[in-house]
Design an enzyme around this catalytic site. Structure first.
Site, PDB file in Angstrom:
ATOM      1  NE  ARG A 128      -1.913  -1.676   3.717  1.00 41.07           N
ATOM      2  CZ  ARG A 128      -2.482  -2.026   4.891  1.00 41.07           C
ATOM      3  NH1 ARG A 128      -3.482  -1.378   5.019  1.00 41.07           N
ATOM      4  NH2 ARG A 128      -1.714  -2.544   5.578  1.00 41.07           N
ATOM      5  CE  LYS A 162       0.933  -2.562   9.325  1.00 40.37           C
ATOM      6  NZ  LYS A 162      -0.395  -2.724  10.376  1.00 40.37           N
ATOM      7  CE1 TYR A 168      -5.434   2.188  10.357  1.00 41.00           C
ATOM      8  CE2 TYR A 168      -4.410   1.798   8.291  1.00 41.00           C
ATOM      9  CZ  TYR A 168      -5.543   2.088   9.162  1.00 41.00           C
ATOM     10  OH  TYR A 168      -6.502   2.008   8.192  1.00 41.00           O
ATOM     11  CG  HIS A 172      -1.817  -1.044  15.026  1.00 35.31           C
ATOM     12  ND1 HIS A 172      -3.375  -1.008  15.547  1.00 35.31           N
ATOM     13  CD2 HIS A 172      -1.916  -1.055  13.771  1.00 35.31           C
ATOM     14  CE1 HIS A 172      -4.133  -0.850  14.469  1.00 35.31           C
ATOM     15  NE2 HIS A 172      -3.357  -0.814  13.283  1.00 35.31           N
ATOM     16  CD  GLU A 207      -3.689   2.941  15.568  1.00 35.48           C
ATOM     17  OE1 GLU A 207      -2.545   3.089  16.338  1.00 35.48           O
ATOM     18  OE2 GLU A 207      -3.295   3.306  14.411  1.00 35.48           O
ATOM     19  CG  ASP A 229      -2.082  -4.775  12.950  1.00 34.24           C
ATOM     20  OD1 ASP A 229      -1.077  -5.049  12.935  1.00 34.24           O
ATOM     21  OD2 ASP A 229      -2.978  -4.523  12.256  1.00 34.24           O
TER      22      ASP A 229
END
Length: 372
Positions: free
Chosen positions: A15, A75, A94, A96, A118, A270
């Site tokens: 991505r 990510k 993101y 996490h 998130e 995750d």
């Protein structure tokens, strides 16, 4: 504002933080976008596509990080990327952080302002930047579960939907949120015997209304989890507590009671996973076996379908990227409490309460942190 888009370096992550379509929107707002060479190759977008949209192509990630006032990724930054972050720079991606103290400590040390997709919220209480990837992961969870139930891949040797005269597979979905809803949609479409467990009667009512009688709804208790997981052929873990570690709903003792060759797909990995026996895996080595149960715990599931997931993510992130760029990061965060909920790290401090609790770090109110 100068916005940087590095190429993702996580294993099998194709991505990209900004598509050419979104680059064009940012350029139209007067911003400069610097994109690492071949950053969009995984979704079929060449450097020429980005140049046509108004971006400038950089030779490497170091150049992108050095120039950008705000870095937009998909990510979490890996260790080499974290070393390139600097004080005053913004990172929007993101993160996490709850199960990843090493990353959290590096981000704190960098002095950067780190906003996590998130934990951004909506006025209705949803998670608008997590939702599109949860939709993708929920749908993928049934695909991969069906694949690994095949005997050639170590499974029971079951067809998910069965055939006339042969029972379908029993699919148990833990959690009726976005992941669960989309997993249910695909599993029912494939003809499986689908059961969903959730602790909210309102969620169960919504699912009952949406899918009608083919779906079996169960209020989640310890007894219910034990009963249905032990009897399942495929279990999907889709439970989420925003910013916090996922609850361990299925212990190792229950895994031992499952059928040999059954499959679990832990979409919550995750955030640490909701099965006690879960550990992160990659698209290169997606599964492992514990007590004859196949575990699929890939931490970037949507990366397996990057064209779909990158476009879906960009559709959701564009308004927030524009706000951060148009107003400036500090003003955008101050003006919008829902975007401010995405602020996880600022100037060396943890600014999200659930993340701080999960990591055992001190929590600093984001409004107070932004004033300093």
């Amino acid at each position: 504002m100068r916005i940087g888009v590095p190429k993702e370096i996580k294993i099998r992550e194709y991505r990209v933080g900004l598509t050419p379509t979104n680059v064009r929107e940012l350029v139209a707002h007067g911003h400069e976008v610097v994109v690492e060479r071949n950053a969009g190759a995984g979704i079929g977008m060449t450097d020429r596509h980005y140049e046509a949209a108004g971006a400038r192509i950089a030779a490497d990630a170091a150049s992108v990080f050095a120039e950008a006032e705000m870095v937009v990724k998909v990510k979490e930054p890996l260790a080499p990327e974290r070393k390139m972050l600097r004080k005053g720079q913004a990172l929007f991606t993101y993160l996490h952080l709850a199960p990843d103290p090493a990353q959290a400590h590096d981000l704190m040390a960098s002095g950067a302002t780190c906003i996590a997709y998130e934990t951004v919220t909506s006025p209705a209480g949803g998670l608008p930047l997590l939702a599109p990837m949860s939709e993708v992961a929920g749908r993928m969870s049934i695909q991969v579960g069906a694949y690994f139930l095949e005997k050639a891949h170590g499974g029971l040797g079951m067809l998910l939907g069965g055939v006339p005269g042969v029972d379908p597979a029993k699919v148990v979905v833990l959690g009726g949120g976005v992941v669960g809803t989309h997993a249910i949609h695909i599993a029912l479409g494939m003809g499986a015997d689908v059961w969903v467990l959730d602790r909210s009667v309102d969620v169960l009512r919504r699912l009952w209304s949406q899918f009608d009688r083919p779906l079996n709804t169960v209020f989640s208790t310890r007894d219910a989890v034990e009963q249905h997981v032990a009897a399942a052929d495929l279990v999907i873990g889709g439970v989420l507590i925003p910013g916090a570690a996922a609850p361990k709903l299925v212990g190792a003792d229950l895994i031992r009671k499952m059928k040999p060759g059954s499959v679990i797909v832990d979409v919550a990995i995750d955030q640490g996973g909701c099965f006690e026996t879960s550990r992160p895996t990659t698209h290169d080595e997606p599964t492992y076996v514990v007590d004859d149960v196949i575990h699929y715990c890939v931490t970037n599931m949507p990366g397996g379908v990057p064209r779909t997931s990158a476009v879906a993510l960009n559709n959701a992130t564009l308004p927030y990227v524009l706000a951060l760029a148009d107003k400036g990061v500090a003003r955008a965060l101050a003006d919008d409490p829902h975007l401010r909920n995405g602020l996880n790290v600022h100037a060396g401090r943890i600014t999200h309460q659930a993340v701080a609790a999960a990591l055992g770090e001190a929590f600093v109110d984001p409004i107070s942190a932004l004033r300093t």
